[in-house]
Enzyme design. Structure first.
Site, PDB file in Angstrom:
ATOM      1  N   CYS A 125       0.826  -1.222   0.000  1.00  0.00           N
ATOM      2  CA  CYS A 125       0.000   0.000   0.000  1.00  0.00           C
ATOM      3  C   CYS A 125       0.853   1.263   0.000  1.00  0.00           C
ATOM      4  CB  CYS A 125      -0.983  -0.050   1.181  1.00  0.00           C
ATOM      5  SG  CYS A 125      -1.075   1.399   2.222  1.00  0.00           S
ATOM      6  N   CYS A 131      -5.829  -3.872 -13.025  1.00  0.00           N
ATOM      7  CA  CYS A 131      -6.710  -3.891 -14.199  1.00  0.00           C
ATOM      8  C   CYS A 131      -5.870  -4.030 -15.467  1.00  0.00           C
ATOM      9  CB  CYS A 131      -7.527  -2.603 -14.277  1.00  0.00           C
ATOM     10  SG  CYS A 131      -8.443  -2.211 -12.784  1.00  0.00           S
ATOM     11  N   CYS A 181       0.804   3.597   2.986  1.00  0.00           N
ATOM     12  CA  CYS A 181       1.538   3.018   4.124  1.00  0.00           C
ATOM     13  C   CYS A 181       3.024   3.296   3.968  1.00  0.00           C
ATOM     14  CB  CYS A 181       1.298   1.509   4.207  1.00  0.00           C
ATOM     15  SG  CYS A 181      -0.443   1.037   4.250  1.00  0.00           S
ATOM     16  N   CYS A 204      -5.468   1.755 -12.836  1.00  0.00           N
ATOM     17  CA  CYS A 204      -5.288   0.676 -11.854  1.00  0.00           C
ATOM     18  C   CYS A 204      -4.400  -0.442 -12.401  1.00  0.00           C
ATOM     19  CB  CYS A 204      -6.655   0.189 -11.379  1.00  0.00           C
ATOM     20  SG  CYS A 204      -6.933  -1.577 -11.354  1.00  0.00           S
TER      21      CYS A 204
END
Ligand SMILES: *[C@@H]1O[C@H](CO)[C@@H](O)[C@H](O)[C@H]1NC(C)=O
Length: 517
Positions: free
Chosen positions: A67, A428, A70, A425
């Site tokens: 992430c 994707c 993060c 994304c």
């Protein structure tokens, strides 16, 4: 080469060797001590409860290794941990890899839904509170120092006022003739409950408090705010009433949409509000800006407390949000409404005197919903079919509105795999060529359609799809059963899934149709 020179070079080599040894040993020493210097505790399912139970106050970050937010947070969090380790009392910061299989149960228990999720645990973990503070080191330190202290510190002096009350934020102060009794106790319960969202304080000297010269004789809760009437009072000390009072008083009549840090809490409060939302996007250089603003404020005043909240943004600051609604600059001034079920309404190129009647049409239920959509593609001959919101009805294959609009779809018996994606994304982009292959493998079967929809440019009906992230892959069997596909995103798995489930629900078609309706 002379002997001397040889000796020299040997010495030189030796020296080099020594330097190397020293260097490498200092390197290893310093890296060892750096490891020791990690202030953030690493916890996992095996030791979480044990470590937490030993702390009166501990902050836990649930993160995922992949992430981005993060990763940005990590050095700031570490820096804050090192500063706070010497705080009195010490404040411990910890982290848990919530994506690791073994820790998933733990993450579930703490209702981790996004990354990072940060919680403050008190009394050995008995009390769990959301961390709603900043994400950079200094901000984390300030916020946590406040959190470890009393929920509502006493305000005794002018210095206390200066130290505690930030005039760009909301501050809630309890004014009490004496620090006892039901009102005082309830105020403390409230402060404890809402401490991660608001700053609290209490005093017996009303004169110290900004706007405090009015003589306060009864216990009073005063909410100080940087907008509108600047302060509001209540004397109703029921905890629930106070919460409701604070909730309502802390939303500006018109929230301004801009990027300034001080304003962000109000912007997020606006968007988190359960009410319907009105938004005006206006170029602040507009020659009639003043008229727009005063009209908008006036209208907002009329709807105050009636389930409709107002926001206004300069077109320049609002590019992304305009894009989100599928609008362009030359359609501004634009009025956008999103009701509490997520249905949108848009009025483009408005005049100031359109605002009030348009909102009245909305409350009268006379407006036609607005659906953001890309134009219907002129050609659609790739293996994976392009679906847009506008074509939902036209391309019968598309599942949705069908359920409520056109039952004939169920007799057409298509099997559909639909990917809802975002262009940016990564997952994707990885899936796209796989989906192509899947589509090619079914090309000869006219009853199977593989399709994709750009979820950033098209509205997705929330009553049919529950898209929490991209890509979201949905599957509709020929029998009309709609499920989200959550298997592996490989060609083999997808093909197998389609083969296996293409006719699901077909024996009991009429029943499953009724179920879904
Ligand atoms: C908890 O356990 C993990 C895995 O065994 C270990 O890496 C970590 O250092 C432990 N944490 C503490 C604070 O003891």
């Amino acid at each position: 080469m002379s002997k001397l020179a040889m000796a020299d070079s040997r010495v030189h080599k030796l020296l080099l060797l020594c330097v190397f040894v020293i260097l490498s040993s200092t390197v290893s020493i310093s890296s060892a001590s750096e490891e020791e210097k990690e202030y953030v505790l690493t916890l996992d399912h095996s030791n979480f409860s044990e470590i937490v139970s030993k702390h009166n106050f501990i902050v836990v970050e649930f993160y995922a290794p992949w992430c981005g937010h993060c990763k940005h947070l990590a050095p700031e969090y570490e820096k804050a941990a090192s500063v706070l380790s010497t705080n009195e009392p010490a404040i411990a910061l910890a982290k848990v890899d919530a994506d690791a299989e073994a820790n998933k149960e733990l993450a579930g228990k703490y209702e981790v839904q996004g990354f990072p999720t940060i919680k403050i645990l008190r009394n050995g973990g008995e009390k769990i509170q959301e961390y709603n503070g900043p994400r950079e080191a200094d901000g984390i330190v300030t916020y946590l120092k406040k959190q470890v202290g009393p929920a509502s510190p006493e305000i005794k002096t002018k210095e206390d006022v200066e130290r505690l009350i930030d005039d760009k934020k909301i501050f809630i102060v309890g004014i009490f003739p004496k620090f006892s009794g039901k009102e005082y106790e309830n105020f403390m319960v409230l402060a404890d409950k809402l401490r991660s969202d608001y700053d609290f304080g209490h005093t017996s000297n009303a004169k110290l408090i900004p706007h405090g010269d009015s003589s306060v004789t009864k216990p009073t809760l005063r909410l100080l705010k940087p907008f509108d009437e600047l302060f509001v009072d209540t004397q109703n000390f029921e905890v629930e009433s106070m919460e409701k009072f604070i909730d309502e008083a802390s939303i500006p009549l018109v929230t301004l949409f801009d990027q300034s840090d001080d304003n962000q809490p109000f912007v997020s409060k606006y968007f988190n509000s359960p009410d319907s939302k009105a938004m005006l996007f206006l170029n602040y250089d507009h020659e009639k800006k003043k008229l727009f603003m005063s009209t908008y404020h006036e209208v907002a005043g009329l709807y105050k407390g009636k389930g409709l909240v107002f926001l206004m943004g300069n077109v320049q600051d609002s590019e992304h949000i305009l894009e989100y609604f599928g609008l362009t600059k030359d359609q501004t001034p634009a009025l956008v409404l999103q009701d509490n079920k997520g249905v949108k309404y848009v009025s483009q190129n408005v005049q100031a005197d359109h605002i009030a009647p348009w909102l009245k049409d909305f409350t009268d239920g006379k407006l036609k919903p607005y659906i953001k959509s890309e134009p219907i593609p002129e050609t659609n001959d790739e293996p994976v079919k392009v679906v847009v919101s506008k074509s939902l009805k036209d391309m019968i294959i598309f599942l949705i509105n069908l359920l409520s609009i056109d039952l004939t779809i169920f007799y057409l018996g298509f099997t559909v795999l639909l990917e809802i994606y975002a262009p940016w994304c990564g997952h994707c982009q990885k899936l796209a060529p796989i989906l192509d292959e899947v589509a090619v493998s079914f090309e000869k079967d006219p009853n199977i359609v593989i399709a994709k929809l750009d979820g950033t440019k098209n509205d997705i009906p929330g009553d049919t799809f529950d898209v929490k992230g991209f890509p979201a892959v949905y599957f509709r069997s020929s029998g009309g059963k709609l499920v989200e596909y959550d298997g592996n995103r490989t060609k083999e798995d997808l093909i197998e899934f389609i083969q296996k489930n293409r006719d699901a629900g077909s024996e009991s078609t009429s029943e499953s149709v009724k179920d879904e309706l």
